[in-house]
Write a protein that holds these residues in place. Structure first.
Motif, short mmCIF file in Angstrom:
data_model
loop_
_atom_site.label_atom_id
_atom_site.label_comp_id
_atom_site.label_asym_id
_atom_site.label_seq_id
_atom_site.Cartn_x
_atom_site.Cartn_y
_atom_site.Cartn_z
N ALA A 260 0.77 -1.30 0.11
CA ALA A 260 -0.05 -0.15 -0.03
C ALA A 260 0.97 1.26 -0.01
CB ALA A 260 -0.82 -0.02 1.35
N LEU A 261 2.01 1.16 0.52
CA LEU A 261 2.96 2.32 0.80
C LEU A 261 3.86 2.33 -0.28
CD1 LEU A 261 3.60 2.40 4.53
CD2 LEU A 261 2.04 3.87 3.34
N LYS A 262 3.89 1.39 -1.35
CA LYS A 262 5.02 1.18 -2.35
C LYS A 262 5.18 2.58 -3.07
CE LYS A 262 6.57 -1.68 -6.23
NZ LYS A 262 6.02 -2.76 -7.23
N GLY A 263 4.27 3.20 -3.54
CA GLY A 263 4.63 4.51 -4.23
C GLY A 263 5.07 5.64 -3.48
N GLY A 264 4.66 5.83 -2.30
CA GLY A 264 5.17 6.70 -1.41
C GLY A 264 6.57 6.46 -1.13
N LEU A 265 6.82 5.24 -0.58
CA LEU A 265 8.28 4.71 -0.10
C LEU A 265 9.36 5.13 -1.53
CD1 LEU A 265 7.47 1.62 1.96
CD2 LEU A 265 8.51 3.85 2.48
N LYS A 266 8.81 4.59 -2.73
CA LYS A 266 9.53 4.69 -3.98
C LYS A 266 9.87 6.24 -4.07
CE LYS A 266 9.64 3.89 -9.11
NZ LYS A 266 9.27 3.30 -10.15
N GLY A 267 8.93 7.07 -3.98
CA GLY A 267 9.12 8.62 -4.06
C GLY A 267 10.06 9.14 -2.96
N LEU A 268 9.88 8.56 -1.84
CA LEU A 268 10.97 9.11 -0.67
C LEU A 268 12.44 8.54 -0.92
CD1 LEU A 268 11.49 10.15 2.04
CD2 LEU A 268 10.85 7.95 2.90
N MET A 269 12.65 7.20 -1.44
CA MET A 269 13.93 6.72 -1.84
C MET A 269 14.46 7.54 -2.97
SD MET A 269 13.51 2.58 -1.33
CE MET A 269 15.19 2.49 -1.63
N GLU A 270 13.74 8.05 -4.08
CA GLU A 270 14.18 8.79 -5.11
C GLU A 270 14.91 10.18 -4.49
OE1 GLU A 270 11.06 8.94 -7.82
OE2 GLU A 270 11.60 6.94 -8.90
N ARG A 271 14.25 10.77 -3.63
CA ARG A 271 14.62 12.20 -3.05
C ARG A 271 15.66 11.99 -2.31
NH1 ARG A 271 9.05 12.67 -1.81
NH2 ARG A 271 9.28 12.43 0.45
N VAL A 272 16.01 10.96 -1.44
CA VAL A 272 17.10 10.89 -0.67
C VAL A 272 18.20 10.07 -1.41
CG1 VAL A 272 15.95 10.90 1.20
CG2 VAL A 272 16.41 8.75 0.46
N SER A 273 17.94 9.81 -2.93
CA SER A 273 19.18 9.05 -3.26
C SER A 273 20.40 9.67 -3.59
CB SER A 273 18.46 8.41 -4.61
OG SER A 273 19.54 7.65 -5.40
N PRO A 274 21.53 9.05 -3.42
CA PRO A 274 22.74 9.99 -3.85
C PRO A 274 22.94 9.90 -5.25
CG PRO A 274 23.42 8.10 -2.78
CD PRO A 274 21.92 8.16 -2.59
N ASP A 275 22.17 8.96 -6.09
CA ASP A 275 22.29 8.92 -7.47
C ASP A 275 21.84 10.13 -8.19
OD1 ASP A 275 23.61 6.67 -6.98
OD2 ASP A 275 21.87 5.34 -7.80
N THR A 276 21.02 11.07 -7.61
CA THR A 276 20.11 12.23 -8.22
C THR A 276 21.34 13.02 -9.12
OG1 THR A 276 18.54 11.95 -6.78
CG2 THR A 276 18.83 14.11 -7.79
N TYR A 277 22.40 13.41 -8.32
CA TYR A 277 23.48 14.14 -8.90
C TYR A 277 24.54 13.54 -9.22
CZ TYR A 277 20.64 18.16 -7.24
OH TYR A 277 19.43 18.96 -6.87
N GLY A 278 24.83 12.36 -8.80
CA GLY A 278 25.79 11.39 -9.52
C GLY A 278 27.19 11.87 -8.93
N GLY A 279 27.30 12.59 -8.06
CA GLY A 279 28.56 12.83 -7.68
C GLY A 279 28.90 14.04 -7.07
N ALA A 280 30.16 14.16 -6.48
CA ALA A 280 30.58 15.36 -5.85
C ALA A 280 31.52 16.35 -6.54
CB ALA A 280 31.32 15.17 -4.50
N PRO A 281 31.11 17.69 -6.58
CA PRO A 281 31.96 18.74 -7.38
C PRO A 281 33.13 18.89 -6.86
CG PRO A 281 30.08 19.94 -6.57
CD PRO A 281 29.93 18.39 -6.14
N LEU A 282 34.42 18.99 -7.42
CA LEU A 282 35.40 19.65 -6.72
C LEU A 282 35.47 21.27 -7.11
CD1 LEU A 282 38.19 19.63 -5.10
CD2 LEU A 282 39.46 18.78 -7.13
N LEU A 283 35.14 22.07 -6.03
CA LEU A 283 34.99 23.45 -6.65
C LEU A 283 36.35 24.06 -6.27
CD1 LEU A 283 31.62 23.88 -4.58
CD2 LEU A 283 32.00 23.70 -6.95
N GLY A 284 36.68 24.99 -7.31
CA GLY A 284 38.04 25.79 -7.52
C GLY A 284 39.06 25.38 -8.08
#
Length: 341
Positions: free
Chosen positions: A263-287
């Protein structure tokens, strides 16, 4: 700047390389018709992929820097490694940005030594977008500078502000100093001096923020030294993984909990997508000159795809150039004139 962007990619970076990297590059090329990839790695890996993908050029690099090698020594010794070759392409103008999910230390060393620092930057800083369930939060430094002077944190804040505005899309982000209390007088002598400098030189500085303020996104940017930032980041990552694993165990325990999970599958999937580190794919080295994004060693194809696309966006948004105008401008930061290692 034209929409066409050329990004050098380390084909041998990450636990799943080269397969995961090739799959992620293919997805990035499909998603961005103005993206061109220069794939760096052994000829028998990068050659066939470039033949099969029109907007990909093979750049043979026969050496690989492993995770266990001393970063700076490996960069100096292995001139034909995929990491060094990728950074050299940016320095020479053959590419505008570099992405790798390989050794973080080697990427930092190669980007700093080969691509070079932006004029006026005392220390490049590694930043990351914390996957808060509320909204994106940037944390910097997360490991490039274990030992810092308070003045460095001013530049970290200025550079992170540019990245937050141009890449993450948050206008006039609120900056906080990661500290043990919100009062101005809290923390060590280092923290108190950094607080005073941030207050003086960073217009969007909003005061001290505690560790418990990061995930609720009380501020948009948290600045700290690289040692503290790295410990903080790994604590958040470990906690997140443990909690999701525990939740999965609870939901799979009985028939009733399984039905609840369904019953919660849709909501849990959305939460996991929001907190996934894959969203930006990496850390920028600034400077550093050009764009450099460092992915996690365990990057998935999705993370590689998003890391390459984030690198391209960093180039298009002229983040490096804006950092030079901001940090290199007179009266924007206190002096921190000790020689760079």
């Amino acid at each position: 700047m034209p929409d066409k962007v050329i990004i050098a990619v380390d084909a041998m970076g990450g636990d799943g390389a080269p397969g995961v990297v090739l799959e992620g590059c293919a997805a990035a090329l499909a998603a961005d018709p103005d993206l061109h990839v220069v794939l760096c790695g052994p000829a028998d890996v990068v050659g066939p992929f470039s033949v099969a993908h029109e907007r990909c050029t093979a750049q043979p690099a026969e050496e690989v820097i492993s995770m266990g090698e001393h970063p700076a020594n490996a960069v100096r010794r292995k001139k034909d490694s995929s990491i060094v070759v990728g950074c050299r392409l940016v320095k020479e103008g053959a590419a505008q940005g570099f992405f790798s999910a390989g050794s973080t230390g080697a990427c930092l060393a190669a980007a700093t030594l080969v691509m070079g620092r932006v004029r006026g930057v005392s220390r490049p800083a590694l930043a990351t977008v914390i996957p808060s369930p509320v909204r994106p939060v940037v944390l910097t430094d997360i490991g490039a500078n274990a030992d810092c002077k308070p003045a460095y944190l001013v530049q970290f804040a200025q550079m992170a502000t540019v990245y937050m505005e141009k890449v993450v899309g948050v206008a006039n982000p609120r900056v906080a100093l990661l500290n043990i209390g919100e009062e101005d007088t809290k923390g060590s002598a280092f923290a108190q001096e950094a607080h005073a400098l941030l207050r003086e030189h960073v217009p969007n500085f909003a005061g001290n923020g505690e560790g418990c303020d990061i995930l609720p996104a009380k501020f948009d940017i948290f600045v700290t030294d690289g040692f503290t930032g790295n410990v903080c980041l790994k604590t958040i990552e470990g906690t997140s993984k443990t909690l999701f694993k525990a939740l999965k165990g609870i939901f799979m325990n009985t028939l009733f909990t399984k039905l609840g999970a369904l019953a919660l599958k849709g909501g849990l999937k959305g939460l996991m997508e929001r907190v996934s580190p894959d969203t930006y794919g990496g850390a920028p080295l600034l400077g550093v000159r050009g764009a450099c994004i460092v992915g996690h060693g365990s990057s998935s194809p999705l993370a590689v795809k998003n890391g390459v696309l984030t690198t391209a966006r960093t180039v298009r948004e002229r983040v490096s150039e804006t950092i030079e105008q901001t940090v290199g401008a007179p009266d924007t930061a206190p002096e921190a004139s000790d020689p760079v290692r």
